[in-house]
Motif scaffolding. Structure first.
Motif, PDB file in Angstrom:
ATOM      1  N   SER A   1       0.489  -1.776   0.419  1.00 32.65           N
ATOM      2  CA  SER A   1      -0.208  -0.066  -0.096  1.00 32.65           C
ATOM      3  C   SER A   1       0.799   1.271   0.193  1.00 32.65           C
ATOM      4  O   SER A   1       2.042   1.165  -0.114  1.00 32.65           O
ATOM      5  CB  SER A   1      -0.914   0.050   0.721  1.00 32.65           C
ATOM      6  N   PRO A   2       0.277   2.277  -0.405  1.00 32.09           N
ATOM      7  CA  PRO A   2       0.983   3.528  -0.648  1.00 32.09           C
ATOM      8  C   PRO A   2       1.446   4.352   1.253  1.00 32.09           C
ATOM      9  O   PRO A   2       3.130   4.546   0.430  1.00 32.09           O
ATOM     10  CB  PRO A   2       0.026   5.022  -0.775  1.00 32.09           C
ATOM     11  N   ALA A   3       1.028   3.301   2.294  1.00 34.51           N
ATOM     12  CA  ALA A   3       2.015   3.537   3.438  1.00 34.51           C
ATOM     13  C   ALA A   3       2.376   3.445   3.603  1.00 34.51           C
ATOM     14  O   ALA A   3       3.765   3.462   4.472  1.00 34.51           O
ATOM     15  CB  ALA A   3       0.792   3.917   4.305  1.00 34.51           C
TER      16      ALA A   3
ATOM     17  N   GLU B   1      -6.873  17.832  -1.549  1.00 39.58           N
ATOM     18  CA  GLU B   1      -6.638  17.522  -2.759  1.00 39.58           C
ATOM     19  C   GLU B   1      -5.507  16.808  -3.377  1.00 39.58           C
ATOM     20  O   GLU B   1      -5.590  16.621  -4.920  1.00 39.58           O
ATOM     21  CB  GLU B   1      -6.453  19.495  -3.164  1.00 39.58           C
ATOM     22  N   ASN B   2      -4.040  17.148  -3.533  1.00 46.41           N
ATOM     23  CA  ASN B   2      -3.025  16.397  -3.966  1.00 46.41           C
ATOM     24  C   ASN B   2      -2.774  15.280  -3.201  1.00 46.41           C
ATOM     25  O   ASN B   2      -3.107  14.320  -2.423  1.00 46.41           O
ATOM     26  CB  ASN B   2      -1.931  16.765  -3.626  1.00 46.41           C
ATOM     27  N   ARG B   3      -2.874  14.645  -5.128  1.00 51.01           N
ATOM     28  CA  ARG B   3      -2.305  13.103  -4.609  1.00 51.01           C
ATOM     29  C   ARG B   3      -1.584  12.802  -3.654  1.00 51.01           C
ATOM     30  O   ARG B   3      -1.110  11.676  -3.190  1.00 51.01           O
ATOM     31  CB  ARG B   3      -1.846  12.674  -6.554  1.00 51.01           C
ATOM     32  N   THR B   4      -0.168  13.734  -4.105  1.00 56.29           N
ATOM     33  CA  THR B   4       0.987  13.351  -2.326  1.00 56.29           C
ATOM     34  C   THR B   4       0.700  13.652  -1.291  1.00 56.29           C
ATOM     35  O   THR B   4       0.350  15.705  -1.510  1.00 56.29           O
ATOM     36  CB  THR B   4       2.130  13.965  -2.959  1.00 56.29           C
ATOM     37  N   VAL B   5       0.722  13.684  -0.045  1.00 54.04           N
ATOM     38  CA  VAL B   5      -0.164  13.970   1.278  1.00 54.04           C
ATOM     39  C   VAL B   5       1.055  13.811   1.710  1.00 54.04           C
ATOM     40  O   VAL B   5       2.050  12.565   1.912  1.00 54.04           O
ATOM     41  CB  VAL B   5      -1.472  13.389   1.519  1.00 54.04           C
ATOM     42  N   SER B   6       1.497  15.051   2.794  1.00 51.43           N
ATOM     43  CA  SER B   6       2.996  14.708   3.492  1.00 51.43           C
ATOM     44  C   SER B   6       1.572  14.757   5.212  1.00 51.43           C
ATOM     45  O   SER B   6       0.847  14.550   6.053  1.00 51.43           O
ATOM     46  CB  SER B   6       3.096  16.323   4.094  1.00 51.43           C
TER      47      SER B   6
ATOM     48  N   ARG C   1      -0.458   9.051  -2.585  1.00 52.79           N
ATOM     49  CA  ARG C   1      -1.661   7.819  -2.988  1.00 52.79           C
ATOM     50  C   ARG C   1      -1.902   7.002  -4.815  1.00 52.79           C
ATOM     51  O   ARG C   1      -1.546   7.577  -5.102  1.00 52.79           O
ATOM     52  CB  ARG C   1      -2.417   8.725  -2.606  1.00 52.79           C
ATOM     53  N   SER C   2      -2.696   5.981  -3.984  1.00 51.64           N
ATOM     54  CA  SER C   2      -2.859   4.963  -5.674  1.00 51.64           C
ATOM     55  C   SER C   2      -3.841   3.968  -4.478  1.00 51.64           C
ATOM     56  O   SER C   2      -3.479   3.160  -3.735  1.00 51.64           O
ATOM     57  CB  SER C   2      -1.703   3.963  -5.556  1.00 51.64           C
ATOM     58  N   LEU C   3      -5.106   4.092  -5.611  1.00 56.72           N
ATOM     59  CA  LEU C   3      -5.943   2.870  -5.286  1.00 56.72           C
ATOM     60  C   LEU C   3      -4.941   1.581  -5.117  1.00 56.72           C
ATOM     61  O   LEU C   3      -4.670   0.757  -6.098  1.00 56.72           O
ATOM     62  CB  LEU C   3      -7.403   3.306  -6.031  1.00 56.72           C
ATOM     63  N   VAL C   4      -6.010   0.844  -3.774  1.00 53.23           N
ATOM     64  CA  VAL C   4      -4.553  -0.893  -3.911  1.00 53.23           C
ATOM     65  C   VAL C   4      -6.195  -1.165  -3.343  1.00 53.23           C
ATOM     66  O   VAL C   4      -6.915  -1.082  -2.016  1.00 53.23           O
ATOM     67  CB  VAL C   4      -3.184  -0.859  -2.931  1.00 53.23           C
TER      68      VAL C   4
ATOM     69  N   GLY D   1     -13.061   4.086 -18.021  1.00 52.91           N
ATOM     70  CA  GLY D   1     -12.327   4.317 -18.569  1.00 52.91           C
ATOM     71  C   GLY D   1     -11.496   5.945 -17.635  1.00 52.91           C
ATOM     72  O   GLY D   1     -10.370   6.571 -18.583  1.00 52.91           O
ATOM     73  N   THR D   2     -11.860   6.726 -17.035  1.00 54.04           N
ATOM     74  CA  THR D   2     -11.730   7.513 -16.120  1.00 54.04           C
ATOM     75  C   THR D   2     -10.639   7.191 -15.033  1.00 54.04           C
ATOM     76  O   THR D   2     -10.463   6.316 -14.238  1.00 54.04           O
ATOM     77  CB  THR D   2     -11.848   8.774 -15.170  1.00 54.04           C
ATOM     78  N   PRO D   3      -8.910   7.221 -15.164  1.00 48.43           N
ATOM     79  CA  PRO D   3      -7.460   7.255 -14.200  1.00 48.43           C
ATOM     80  C   PRO D   3      -8.046   8.070 -12.747  1.00 48.43           C
ATOM     81  O   PRO D   3      -8.698   8.770 -12.557  1.00 48.43           O
ATOM     82  CB  PRO D   3      -6.109   8.011 -14.692  1.00 48.43           C
ATOM     83  N   VAL D   4      -8.275   6.726 -12.141  1.00 45.14           N
ATOM     84  CA  VAL D   4      -8.503   6.982 -10.452  1.00 45.14           C
ATOM     85  C   VAL D   4      -6.707   7.559  -9.763  1.00 45.14           C
ATOM     86  O   VAL D   4      -6.123   5.652 -10.167  1.00 45.14           O
ATOM     87  CB  VAL D   4      -9.333   7.050  -9.771  1.00 45.14           C
ATOM     88  N   ASN D   5      -6.719   7.810  -8.714  1.00 41.61           N
ATOM     89  CA  ASN D   5      -5.708   7.733  -7.598  1.00 41.61           C
ATOM     90  C   ASN D   5      -6.010   7.682  -6.460  1.00 41.61           C
ATOM     91  O   ASN D   5      -4.660   7.195  -5.576  1.00 41.61           O
ATOM     92  CB  ASN D   5      -4.818   8.437  -7.913  1.00 41.61           C
ATOM     93  N   THR D   6      -7.362   8.253  -6.055  1.00 40.32           N
ATOM     94  CA  THR D   6      -7.607   8.372  -4.686  1.00 40.32           C
ATOM     95  C   THR D   6      -9.100   8.211  -4.461  1.00 40.32           C
ATOM     96  O   THR D   6      -9.581   8.107  -5.670  1.00 40.32           O
ATOM     97  CB  THR D   6      -7.784   9.682  -3.624  1.00 40.32           C
ATOM     98  N   ARG D   7      -9.392   7.720  -3.128  1.00 36.25           N
ATOM     99  CA  ARG D   7     -10.875   7.979  -2.932  1.00 36.25           C
ATOM    100  C   ARG D   7     -12.049   8.688  -3.404  1.00 36.25           C
ATOM    101  O   ARG D   7     -13.068   8.066  -3.958  1.00 36.25           O
ATOM    102  CB  ARG D   7     -10.962   6.967  -1.403  1.00 36.25           C
ATOM    103  N   GLU D   8     -11.533   9.353  -3.351  1.00 41.05           N
ATOM    104  CA  GLU D   8     -12.947  10.620  -2.989  1.00 41.05           C
ATOM    105  C   GLU D   8     -13.006  11.412  -5.422  1.00 41.05           C
ATOM    106  O   GLU D   8     -14.144  11.088  -5.400  1.00 41.05           O
ATOM    107  CB  GLU D   8     -12.151  12.168  -3.048  1.00 41.05           C
TER     108      GLU D   8
END
Length: 597
Positions: free
Chosen positions: A225-227, A260-265, A278-281, A309-316
């Motif tokens: 996972s991303p974490a 809003e950003n894919r990368t979070v601190s 983040r990426s969806l796993v 067909g729409t790329p997604v990386n986050t749950r939102e």
């Protein structure tokens, strides 16, 4: 070879070596061997017991209470073991971690529920229990003027497993029956008193000095996972996400959804910051899910790459791509599938609100809408239901057996917070898939503290509300916490081990002790746990346990008043019959699930 087999081999080797040393005269006369059992005998300490026994009236009154308690527990243990044995014979349970033979041993590392991390506390509790148990026998020997031949400790290989007081046989026969009964009951009485004192200290000042540290406690990260990639691991506390302070899992979830950003601190332990891309796993799945995706341990992570067909990386992004359509094409690294998107219901309670609205109880459902509000996941289902009170009538739309159906549901009351309740079990995530863009498993630090009588401190409703409202219920909870995964559905709690102390803070008058409070809490927890087990086990009415000896005294007292020709034979028949019944019941409990299933 499994752990239990290694232990048996070690015990055999020890027995052979010890016997060889005894034959060659290297062992002192005070050491006696019986296979892997070694006893060390001494006469020291008898004078101290004689001095302690001087207030005889007090000790007799104390032991009389103990006899009454022991008799009640003996009866309870008899019926409990008999009931368990009959149940196993009629309907043998499938072998599981709970009924594995090694898990009946109080040996850390061998017992799956007792980790090596708490071995010092368990051994200390065992030694303390043995000392007070046999000390009780010795003390009452002197109170009843029974001479003591010797005292000592019992070892199984190199592990202390018992202690003993060896009364002088002739002196014991001369004592009256009541005196001998009090002497036999004194050991378990002391174990129960020690248990009560340890629990009182634990539930009172010690747990009261422990609070939950700020942040979300991390039990671990899902593999891949991303974490996990960012290095977040067991023992960490997440204190902020994307600059937003978080105190609960709900806070963390809201902060991730708002980012809003894919990368979070992500701030850990209030000290260091890591960046998580983040990426969806897919980290979990239910059998029979409509996407036909199965998550297996050790396999490569399954990633969700696009929705319709729409790329997604986050749950939102996933929610936005599915909110306007009840069906969606989900593209993953394990293949593509068109599925109904909603909250996956694994069970409908037979008398629950949804069942009362004629929903089937023997089929899986996917809830997609409540009162016109779109439901895309288990989380969104909870958020929608939180908007309604008990008794509200709402239309619930669900995908059942290949078609959409709408049910007119009168909501029940959620036992946790009093809000709307459907009466269903929900698989976390979407459509039977646990999908995350972060990937940590939280540790219920506040829940454990609350179950021990402390304050969870986060203001959220407890899933075990009412379970710790009385001292007896607190004791019950403390007993099952090492088996919490089986009994309560949360991870097992072995105590405040070094792996979890980062999740807690020490406060109040005991704050100067620092981490010593955790050591004290562990010592009290396991001392109470082990002593209660010792007391209950010794109350089993079977020889040579104390319960069997008390049973013999009671049988002699009753039979002596009956017109029988051979009272000794009647007593022997009663005690032998009950003892063999208890032995058979214990054997069935330990080995029955493996032999009969």
């Amino acid at each position: 070879m499994n752990t239990l087999l290694w232990v048996l081999v070690g015990v055999l080797v020890y027995s052979l070596v010890a016997k060889a040393l005894q034959i060659r005269g290297y062992l002192p006369d005070a050491v006696r061997l019986q296979g892997p059992i070694a006893t060390i005998h001494t006469r020291r300490g008898r004078a101290l017991l004689t001095r302690l026994a001087r207030p005889k009236r007090f000790w007799r009154a104390y032991s009389n209470v103990g006899v009454g308690v022991a008799l009640v527990i003996m009866a309870g243990m008899f019926f409990l073991l008999l009931f368990q044995a009959v149940t196993i014979l009629r309907n043998p349970p499938a072998p599981s971690a709970v009924n594995q033979p090694q898990n009946f041993l109080v040996v850390p590392g061998v017992n799956d529920f007792l980790p090596l991390a708490v071995a010092p506390e368990i051994v200390f509790g065992l030694l303390l229990g043995l000392v007070v148990h046999e000390g009780g026998h010795g003390l009452l020997c002197r109170v009843e003027d029974i001479d003591i031949e010797s005292m000592g400790v019992v070892f199984l290989a190199l592990i202390p497993v018992g202690a003993f007081v060896e009364p002088d046989e002739e002196s014991q026969r001369e004592a009256d029956r009541g005196g001998r009964t009090r002497m036999f009951a004194a050991g378990v009485t002391n174990n129960f008193v020690l248990t009560a004192v340890a629990f009182a200290l634990l539930f009172g000042p010690v747990v009261g000095a422990v609070g939950v540290a700020p942040g979300v406690a991390v039990d671990g990260a899902y593999e891949g996972s991303p974490a996990d990639v960012a290095g977040i691991e067991n023992g960490d506390r997440i204190t902020s996400v994307a600059g937003t302070a978080v105190g609960t899992e709900a806070d963390m979830d809201d902060a991730l959804l708002a980012a809003e950003n894919r990368t979070v601190s992500v701030e850990l332990n209030g000290e260091r910051t890591v960046r998580v891309e983040r990426s969806l796993v897919v980290v979990g799945s239910v059998a029979g899910n409509p996407a036909n995706v199965s998550v297996e341990s050790g396999s490569d992570p399954i990633r969700v790459t696009a929705v319709n067909g729409t790329p997604v990386n986050t749950r939102e992004e996933f929610r936005a791509a599915t909110v306007d359509s009840e069906f969606a094409r989900i593209e993953t690294t394990a293949g593509d599938a068109v599925v109904p998107v909603g909250a996956y219901v694994t069970r409908v309670a037979s008398n629950g609100p949804l069942a009362n609205a004629t929903a089937p109880t023997n089929a899986s459902l996917i809830v997609t809408e409540i009162d016109g509000k779109r439901v895309t996941s288990s989380d969104s289902l909870s958020r929608v239901l939180d908007q309604y009170d008990e008794g509200a009538r709402v239309p619930v739309r669900a995908y059942v057996d290949g078609e959409f159906r709408t049910y007119d549901v009168r909501l029940g009351e959620n036992p946790r917070d009093g809000r709307g309740f459907l009466g269903v079990d929900i698989f976390p995530g979407t459509s039977g898939l646990l999908v995350t863009d972060f990937g940590v498993r939280s540790y219920p630090a506040g829940t454990y503290l609350e179950l021990l009588g402390g304050d969870a401190g986060d203001g959220t409703a407890s899933p075990f509300s009412g379970l710790t409202d009385s001292p007896l219920s607190l004791v019950y909870v403390a007993l099952v916490l090492p088996l919490a995964s089986v009994v309560l559905g949360i991870p097992n709690f072995p105590g405040f081990t070094p792996a979890v102390t980062n999740f807690y803070v020490v406060q109040g008058p005991l704050a100067p002790l620092g981490d010593g409070v955790f050591i004290l809490a562990n010592t009290l927890f396991w001392a109470a746990w082990v002593n209660l087990q010792l007391g209950l086990f010794n109350c089993i009415p079977g020889y040579p346990l104390d319960g069997g000896r008390i049973l013999r005294m009671g049988a002699e007292a009753v039979v002596s008043r009956l017109p029988v020709g051979d009272p000794a034979r009647v007593v022997r028949t009663i005690t032998t019959g009950i003892g063999l019944t208890m032995l058979a019941s214990l054997v069935l409990m330990i080995f029955g699930p493996q032999l009969l299933s």
